[in-house]
Scaffold this motif. Structure first.
Motif: not given
Length: 282
Positions: A203-204, A259-264
């Motif tokens: 993740s980012a 990368q994306r946030s793991w919160r998404q």
């Protein structure tokens, strides 16, 4: 059937026997691939279906430590198969203690745990092939009920405290984000992208297990009401920094995958686990 333009347009997924399998199958089918899901045992015994030269997504190593003998056997069986390309899912676990620095794709693996050595053995088996892409993943938080998300939710629903590491950093990967990345890579492998390479994905944003736990509690409160109570306690600090943060530059440079946030999507993931764990036994 609408022609997708993929060459090949068939993908064989060698499954992990957990939540990843159906998610990968559905994600690949959604973009137009013909997908066949095989268990590790089915692939070891029967190999590929006759008459196809597909892209193989090998998730067998993601089954967990108890299934590593089968994962190793899958990798050996892959040496004798004719296919367009193999995308092998691996793990940050191939590295030893690295401390706070980010781990790039040129870092030398030095696994210290038995599971890490198993992950690395799978990679080494496949390195003799010229059409293998290895994707090392950050800490997978929701692939099975034994992974962190399921353990946290089950413990909290049972009224038990959860002890979590509040010192070591990682960049976790959710199943939904993993599927996004695997589908994007597979699409490009079927559209002329290089069929060999070593890549990292996480993740980012980084977090500790405790950071992750607090976010899960917040989501559970939003779904179950503000009176929901939870106890998170801090594990005793380890003697060494157990942080594993993957740098993911090569995946972006070769495939354009960000990368994306793991919160998404975490709220939806929590919701699905709550539905699963609170479902009355039939």
């Amino acid at each position: 059937m609408h022609h997708t333009g993929y060459k090949p347009d068939t993908v064989v997924v060698i499954g992990a026997g957990n939540a990843m399998d159906s998610a990968l199958q559905k994600g690949l089918q959604k973009v137009g691939f013909r997908v066949q899901l095989l268990s590790a045992e089915q692939f070891i015994e029967g190999g590929l279906p006759e008459g196809v030269r597909p892209i193989i997504v090998n998730a067998a190593s993601c089954a967990g430590g108890i299934r590593m003998p089968e994962a190793k056997a899958v990798c050996h069986a892959l040496l004798n198969q004719s296919c367009h390309a193999i995308l092998h899912l691996s793990s940050y676990g191939v590295f030893g203690h690295v401390g706070s620095r980010k781990i790039d794709e040129d870092a030398e693996p030095d696994p210290l745990s038995e599971r890490g050595r198993d992950w690395f053995a799978c990679e080494q088996t496949l390195t003799s092939l010229d059409n293998v892409s290895i994707l090392r993943l950050g800490w997978q938080v929701d692939r099975s009920e034994q992974a962190l998300l399921g353990r946290i939710i089950r413990s909290l629903l049972d009224g038990r405290a959860v002890s979590l590491d509040d010192a070591s950093l990682g960049n976790p990967v959710t199943v939904s984000d993993l599927v996004r990345v695997v589908v994007a890579i597979t699409q490009q492998l079927a559209s002329g992208a290089p069929t060999s390479g070593l890549y990292h994905y996480g993740s980012a944003d980084t977090c500790t297990a405790m950071d992750f736990g607090h976010e899960v509690v917040d989501r559970m409160r939003s779904l179950n009401g503000d009176d929901f109570t939870a106890e998170l306690t801090v594990l005793e600090p380890a003697e060494k920094d157990r942080s594993y943060v993957l740098a993911c530059v090569r995946l972006r440079d070769v495939f354009g995958i960000q990368q994306r946030s793991w919160r998404q999507g975490l709220t939806r993931q929590v919701e699905l686990w709550l539905e699963r764990l609170q479902k009355p036994a039939s």
